[in-house]
Design an enzyme around this catalytic site. Structure first.
Site, PDB file in Angstrom:
ATOM      1  N   THR A 112       0.797  -1.260  -0.018  1.00  0.00           N
ATOM      2  CA  THR A 112       0.134  -0.013   0.056  1.00  0.00           C
ATOM      3  C   THR A 112       0.722   1.362  -0.235  1.00  0.00           C
ATOM      4  O   THR A 112       2.132   1.158   0.555  1.00  0.00           O
ATOM      5  CB  THR A 112      -0.888  -0.100   1.374  1.00  0.00           C
ATOM      6  OG1 THR A 112      -1.735  -0.985   1.264  1.00  0.00           O
ATOM      7  CG2 THR A 112      -1.478   1.161   1.588  1.00  0.00           C
ATOM      8  N   ARG A 140     -14.967  -6.686   0.688  1.00  0.00           N
ATOM      9  CA  ARG A 140     -13.714  -6.733   1.897  1.00  0.00           C
ATOM     10  C   ARG A 140     -13.402  -5.208   1.870  1.00  0.00           C
ATOM     11  O   ARG A 140     -12.883  -4.709   0.876  1.00  0.00           O
ATOM     12  CB  ARG A 140     -12.744  -7.441   1.777  1.00  0.00           C
ATOM     13  CG  ARG A 140     -11.704  -7.454   3.179  1.00  0.00           C
ATOM     14  CD  ARG A 140     -10.425  -6.870   2.579  1.00  0.00           C
ATOM     15  NE  ARG A 140      -9.519  -6.867   3.722  1.00  0.00           N
ATOM     16  CZ  ARG A 140      -8.314  -6.116   3.883  1.00  0.00           C
ATOM     17  NH1 ARG A 140      -8.058  -5.277   2.662  1.00  0.00           N
ATOM     18  NH2 ARG A 140      -7.521  -6.299   4.794  1.00  0.00           N
ATOM     19  N   ILE A 141     -13.654  -4.540   3.067  1.00  0.00           N
ATOM     20  CA  ILE A 141     -12.760  -3.136   3.025  1.00  0.00           C
ATOM     21  C   ILE A 141     -11.619  -3.501   4.076  1.00  0.00           C
ATOM     22  O   ILE A 141     -11.952  -3.894   5.110  1.00  0.00           O
ATOM     23  CB  ILE A 141     -13.812  -2.244   3.422  1.00  0.00           C
ATOM     24  CG1 ILE A 141     -15.002  -1.988   2.461  1.00  0.00           C
ATOM     25  CG2 ILE A 141     -13.299  -1.091   4.181  1.00  0.00           C
ATOM     26  CD1 ILE A 141     -15.923  -1.289   2.812  1.00  0.00           C
ATOM     27  N   GLU A 164      -1.559  -5.541   7.404  1.00  0.00           N
ATOM     28  CA  GLU A 164      -2.743  -6.781   7.510  1.00  0.00           C
ATOM     29  C   GLU A 164      -3.782  -5.819   8.242  1.00  0.00           C
ATOM     30  O   GLU A 164      -3.965  -5.470   9.129  1.00  0.00           O
ATOM     31  CB  GLU A 164      -2.396  -7.932   8.508  1.00  0.00           C
ATOM     32  CG  GLU A 164      -3.467  -8.897   8.208  1.00  0.00           C
ATOM     33  CD  GLU A 164      -2.959  -9.999   9.354  1.00  0.00           C
ATOM     34  OE1 GLU A 164      -2.050 -10.097   9.645  1.00  0.00           O
ATOM     35  OE2 GLU A 164      -4.050 -10.626   9.689  1.00  0.00           O
ATOM     36  N   GLY A 165      -4.796  -5.365   7.509  1.00  0.00           N
ATOM     37  CA  GLY A 165      -5.926  -4.531   7.662  1.00  0.00           C
ATOM     38  C   GLY A 165      -6.611  -4.869   8.665  1.00  0.00           C
ATOM     39  O   GLY A 165      -7.030  -4.117   9.440  1.00  0.00           O
TER      40      GLY A 165
END
Ligand code: ASP
Length: 214
Positions: A112, A140-141, A164-165
């Site tokens: 990101t 998925r958000i 890892e969100g």
């Protein structure tokens, strides 16, 4: 900010180089926060706009809302007549990337992208843009568009996260950095160390941060 440039580079997991969903589609996300003006916005599920961060900024500056997702965000963006460029995640790069189960994988483990800026008067801002996790479920958000999780800025600092969100969301990681600065009075390096070592439970994450003192 330089986030647009990074989104246009297929080496990174954002914009053109975005990771794809398990269905091989793209659902890009971005957020931006002006810590001085206390203005923020986010977009998710972006598929047709070359620079999701520009769409996010449009939402911040021209809509009454702070988060627009999927077709709602894109319809709004195109409807403003503002300068947005059409584009999808790395159509060209996909062809040249190795594939696994029919899905492209990157040799470079792209991350990101994020940017934190502090001006000469100590005003902070932060922005983050991502394709999300490779092979994520559709819909998925992650953390990147969630203000306080993947992106945060206030009058003290700006923060942008990667990793890892799900782990970042659980700990509202970006806001945690600002909170430690606010309530513990630590300096930026100490607070980032504290948050990464003490607050992140499971999962991997990293962040960039800038304080109002630069
Ligand atoms: N944090 C992003 C997400 O979970 C992924 C990344 O940082 O590469 O959506």
């Amino acid at each position: 900010m330089q986030v647009r440039e990074l989104e246009s580079d297929p080496l990174f997991n954002s914009g053109r180089g975005s990771a794809l969903t398990a269905k091989g589609t793209e659902e890009m996300e971005a957020s931006i926060l002006d810590g001085n003006k206390r203005m923020c916005s986010a977009v998710s599920g972006v598929t047709t706009v070359k620079n999701p961060i520009s769409l996010s900024r449009l939402v911040m500056e021209k809509s009454p809302h702070s988060y627009l997702a999927f077709s709602g965000g894109e319809d709004f963006g195109w409807g403003t007549g503002s300068k947005l460029h059409p584009g999808t995640a790395c159509a060209a790069a996909k062809d040249s990337q190795p594939q696994m189960n029919g899905l492209p994988i990157s040799l470079y483990e792209p991350e990101t992208v994020g940017c934190v800026v502090v001006d000469s008067e100590g005003r902070c801002a932060a922005a983050t843009s991502t394709g999300g996790l490779m092979n994520k479920m559709t819909g998925r958000i992650g953390d990147s568009p969630i203000i306080g999780a993947g992106t945060y800025s206030c009058d003290l600092c700006g923060v942008s996260c990667t990793g890892e969100g799900e782990a970042i969301i659980r700990r509202t990681l970006a806001r945690e950095v600002a909170a430690v600065m606010e309530y513990k009075g630590l300096n930026l390096q100490q607070e980032v160390d504290f948050v990464i070592k003490e607050k992140l439970d499971q999962g991997f994450a990293g962040l960039i941060a800038g304080s109002k003192n630069g």
